[in-house]
Write a protein that holds these residues in place. Structure first.
Motif, PDB file in Angstrom:
ATOM      1  N   GLY A  21     -39.723 -21.400  -1.461  1.00  0.00           N
ATOM      2  CA  GLY A  21     -40.548 -20.707  -0.489  1.00  0.00           C
ATOM      3  C   GLY A  21     -40.663 -19.237  -0.787  1.00  0.00           C
ATOM      4  O   GLY A  21     -40.437 -18.788  -1.901  1.00  0.00           O
ATOM      5  N   THR A  96     -47.422 -22.277  -5.436  1.00  0.00           N
ATOM      6  CA  THR A  96     -48.145 -21.978  -4.191  1.00  0.00           C
ATOM      7  C   THR A  96     -49.420 -21.214  -4.505  1.00  0.00           C
ATOM      8  O   THR A  96     -50.490 -21.505  -3.947  1.00  0.00           O
ATOM      9  N   HIS A 145     -44.789 -20.375   7.929  1.00  0.00           N
ATOM     10  CA  HIS A 145     -46.087 -20.996   7.655  1.00  0.00           C
ATOM     11  C   HIS A 145     -47.222 -20.012   7.926  1.00  0.00           C
ATOM     12  O   HIS A 145     -48.169 -19.886   7.140  1.00  0.00           O
ATOM     13  N   GLU A 148     -47.342 -17.453   5.155  1.00  0.00           N
ATOM     14  CA  GLU A 148     -47.982 -17.959   3.939  1.00  0.00           C
ATOM     15  C   GLU A 148     -49.506 -17.975   4.083  1.00  0.00           C
ATOM     16  O   GLU A 148     -50.232 -17.628   3.150  1.00  0.00           O
TER      17      GLU A 148
END
Length: 282
Positions: A21, A96, A145, A148
């Motif tokens: 992450g 990502t 979340h 992001e």
């Protein structure tokens, strides 16, 4: 912009394997003892002061109010900083970034080793980037979340902005020009079997002087830099192609699979297969 500071010699920090992450932090910026690399994309925002990076084989400047983005698998180092420089960093896993499917021209710039900046960074960037840091440190799933999504939106704005540009180079300075000539030769020939004599001949320097100059200015040896170039190419292929590990090893400039495995495990803390598997399941 930056006062001259000479990096001290030190072991180079290892490339980090893909994180699951985001990672973020903020604080004062100071010259780094040596270059390092990690296999993700990094965003920097400079709140005050200014700094000079050695990044992608070039010396570039980032000033106050600047948002910069770069692929951190390539060796990079803060070599000089103004007093009281404060910055934010956020690390985004490469997988990502690839999932965002940003404009190809923007992504190509990153993979070519450029720091892409927003020359007209909006005033809300300072508050936004501080919030990212707070969200990442809090580690609450819904906040992560949202963070992001905000990072993706900010990168989309940057990728489509007409005024988007690469970070400006540092003012002319002979040793830096010579180092940039060396890195340009390495980037063009990193997949080949090259010697110190080849490097010296290409940049019109005695090989021993070229080696000494590079270490003095960059805090790492030419060979450490070359291996990192090869590994960054291999990391990208592992995550974006279905080529075999052997094919990637040879295409990245490693003469054998054994050498590739040894370098990858040493610098990335995982085998090529493990690295690829983490990316697939991230």
């Amino acid at each position: 912009m930056c006062r001259e500071l000479m990096p001290q010699r030190a072991a180079i920090a290892p490339i980090q394997a893909e994180a699951p992450g985001l990672e973020a932090g903020l604080g004062p910026a100071t010259p780094m003892r040596a270059g390092h690399a990690h296999g993700d994309v990094e965003l920097n925002f400079i709140y005050s002061g200014g700094l000079r990076y050695f990044m992608g084989g070039r010396f570039v400047e980032l000033g106050a109010g600047t948002l910069g983005v770069f692929w951190a698998a390539l060796p990079h180092q803060i070599v000089a900083a103004e007093a009281k420089t404060e910055l934010m960093y956020l690390r985004l896993p490469l997988v990502t970034l690839l999932r965002f499917k940003l404009a190809s021209a923007f992504v190509r710039k990153l993979f070519a080793g450029e720091i892409v900046t927003d020359p007209q960074s909006p005033s809300w960037d300072a508050d936004l980037t501080r919030r990212w840091t707070s969200d990442v440190r809090g580690a609450e799933p819904s906040a992560l979340h949202t963070c992001e999504l905000e990072v993706e939106a900010r990168l989309r704005r940057l990728a489509t902005k007409r005024q988007q540009k690469s970070a400006p180079r540092s003012p002319e300075h002979k040793p830096r020009r010579q180092v940039e000539a060396i890195t340009a030769f390495l980037a063009e020939n990193c997949k080949d079997d090259i010697s110190t004599a080849d490097i010296g001949r290409a940049v019109s320097l005695h090989p021993n002087y070229a080696m000494t100059l590079f270490r003095r200015e960059c805090g790492m040896s030419i060979w450490q830099y070359l291996i990192r170039l090869r590994l960054s190419h291999a990391q990208l292929l592992l995550l974006t192609s279905d080529k075999t590990v052997l094919a990637i090893a040879l295409e990245s400039g490693f003469g054998s699979l054994a050498r590739f495995y040894a370098a990858f495990n040493r610098e990335c803390g995982a085998s090529p297969g493990e690295y690829r598997k983490r990316g697939v399941h991230t």
